[in-house]
Design an enzyme around this catalytic site. Structure first.
Site, mmCIF file in Angstrom:
data_model
loop_
_atom_site.group_PDB
_atom_site.id
_atom_site.type_symbol
_atom_site.label_atom_id
_atom_site.label_comp_id
_atom_site.label_asym_id
_atom_site.label_seq_id
_atom_site.Cartn_x
_atom_site.Cartn_y
_atom_site.Cartn_z
ATOM 1 N N GLU A 23 -12.895 8.272 -2.456
ATOM 2 C CA GLU A 23 -11.448 8.492 -1.831
ATOM 3 C C GLU A 23 -10.553 9.363 -2.904
ATOM 4 O O GLU A 23 -9.952 10.359 -2.497
ATOM 5 C CB GLU A 23 -10.711 7.219 -1.576
ATOM 6 C CG GLU A 23 -11.086 6.248 -0.327
ATOM 7 C CD GLU A 23 -10.611 5.138 -0.065
ATOM 8 O OE1 GLU A 23 -9.787 4.719 -0.697
ATOM 9 O OE2 GLU A 23 -11.186 4.597 0.916
ATOM 10 N N LEU A 115 -5.140 5.660 2.465
ATOM 11 C CA LEU A 115 -6.489 6.093 2.890
ATOM 12 C C LEU A 115 -7.077 4.442 2.859
ATOM 13 O O LEU A 115 -6.888 3.900 1.871
ATOM 14 C CB LEU A 115 -7.335 6.906 1.453
ATOM 15 C CG LEU A 115 -6.668 8.362 1.932
ATOM 16 C CD1 LEU A 115 -7.720 9.042 0.588
ATOM 17 C CD2 LEU A 115 -6.702 8.901 2.798
ATOM 18 N N CYS A 116 -7.960 4.345 3.939
ATOM 19 C CA CYS A 116 -8.481 2.934 4.127
ATOM 20 C C CYS A 116 -7.654 1.751 3.852
ATOM 21 O O CYS A 116 -6.440 1.680 4.591
ATOM 22 C CB CYS A 116 -9.851 2.839 3.110
ATOM 23 S SG CYS A 116 -10.835 1.518 3.538
ATOM 24 N N THR A 117 -7.709 0.820 2.879
ATOM 25 C CA THR A 117 -7.078 -0.499 2.810
ATOM 26 C C THR A 117 -5.594 0.047 2.039
ATOM 27 O O THR A 117 -4.922 -0.968 1.832
ATOM 28 C CB THR A 117 -7.675 -1.461 2.203
ATOM 29 O OG1 THR A 117 -8.321 -0.819 1.074
ATOM 30 C CG2 THR A 117 -8.802 -1.957 2.898
#
Length: 345
Positions: A23, A115-117
């Protein structure tokens, strides 16, 4: 001209998981590599550790940076990457300094993005309350359960909710980063950058998206070549039956295969291509709106305005004013984002 500043917050900088590296690399590739022929200056990227804690990497990788977490308060955009799994489940608390700094950044008008979690950090700070958001599909149920005031959407790649943006996991983060470039600098610049990154076209995600082209990277079950042909002849009227004949398939089979290849129906896919072409013409030519409507296959200025307003969120003339007068220039990019986002609501 000053470059829009982007601060990437690496929450677990002391012991980075391989997903964290991915990421951080995505954000660095999009915002940290100068593109002087597309926009000069480009973005000013800073990698900021999530705390002042000393590095003790168990995974063999840690982040050493001259920047500090407090620098996100001066950024135009702050991106929070994935957080430790223990923070996702609630077994580990977030650092108070991180949460306080995120809240202060939001109050100062900094755009926040996860981003994501990374969405869990924004949610814990209360910055997703009353908002629509997403995260990696494997964690959206936990996000919804732990933070009931957040409207969690597990069916999209990313959500642009104005001052707060969230993405699903892995390559969906790249989609969102390119969306930011598209919003700041226009579709032409974002499409050129995507080609340089060798990124297959992706489906739009979030609200009032600026449409990107969505064509299979290769000939998927015999439909890729026909879809490429349709784009090359985007000014013509097309029907599912006509395209199916060109592919040598029945209309029903063609419909199924296009949906499997692009994630949408043939006619919806075709509309996205027409709008994408209209965006490029608005950015790069002085053609009248009537002529653009004809060249993108929508037939008339009225039809173009109607579809543009529904799917892009602003009238064609406003889009042209935002991006065509200084193509590739960062002049007031953040201000343009605010104007376009407000118009799309």
């Amino acid at each position: 001209m000053t470059a829009p500043s982007v601060a990437v917050v690496v929450v677990d900088h002391t012991d980075m998981h391989p997903w964290d590296l991915y990421e951080v690399a995505i954000a660095s590739a999009v915002f940290g590599v100068a593109q002087p022929d597309l926009a000069d200056p480009w973005y000013d990227l800073r990698l900021c550790p999530g705390s002042d804690q000393a590095a003790q990497p168990r995974n063999g990788v840690s982040l050493t940076s001259p920047h500090r977490l407090s620098e996100i308060l001066e950024a135009d955009l702050a991106i929070v990457t994935a957080v430790p799994e223990a923070c996702v489940t609630g077994a580990q608390d977030f650092d108070d300094e991180l949460l306080d700094t995120l809240r202060r950044a939001a109050a100062a008008g900094v755009r926040l993005m996860s981003l994501c979690t990374g969405a869990f950090a924004l949610a814990e700070a209360g910055l997703l309350d009353g908002r629509r958001a997403t995260a990696h599909w494997a964690h959206t149920a936990i996000l919804a359960d732990r933070f009931p005031r957040v409207t969690v959407d597990d069916a999209v790649l990313y959500v642009d909710d104005g001052p707060v943006l969230t993405s699903a996991g892995m390559t969906a983060g790249l989609d969102l980063c390119l969306h930011v470039v598209r919003t700041d600098f226009g579709a032409h610049v974002a499409n050129q950058l995507a080609r340089r990154l060798v990124v297959p076209a992706h489906r739009p995600g979030g609200q009032a998206q600026f449409i990107d082209r969505a064509v299979p990277a290769r000939d998927h079950d015999g439909v890729g070549g026909v879809l490429q042909w349709a784009i090359a002849h985007i000014d013509r009227p097309h029907t599912v039956e006509g395209l199916a004949r060109r592919a040598g398939l029945s209309p029903r089979t063609f419909f199924r295969r296009v949906q499997a290849a692009t994630g949408t129906t043939p006619l919806q896919w075709l509309l996205h291509q027409r709008l994408a072409h209209a965006q490029v013409l608005l950015e790069t030519t002085d053609l009248p709106i009537d002529a653009i409507g004809e060249r993108c296959g929508l037939g008339s200025a009225a039809n173009l305005r109607r579809h543009f307003g529904i799917h892009v969120g602003v009238p064609p003339q406003q889009y042209r004013r935002a991006f065509a007068s200084t193509p590739g220039s960062p002049e007031s990019a953040i201000g343009r984002h605010s104007t376009m986002a407000g118009a799309g609501r």
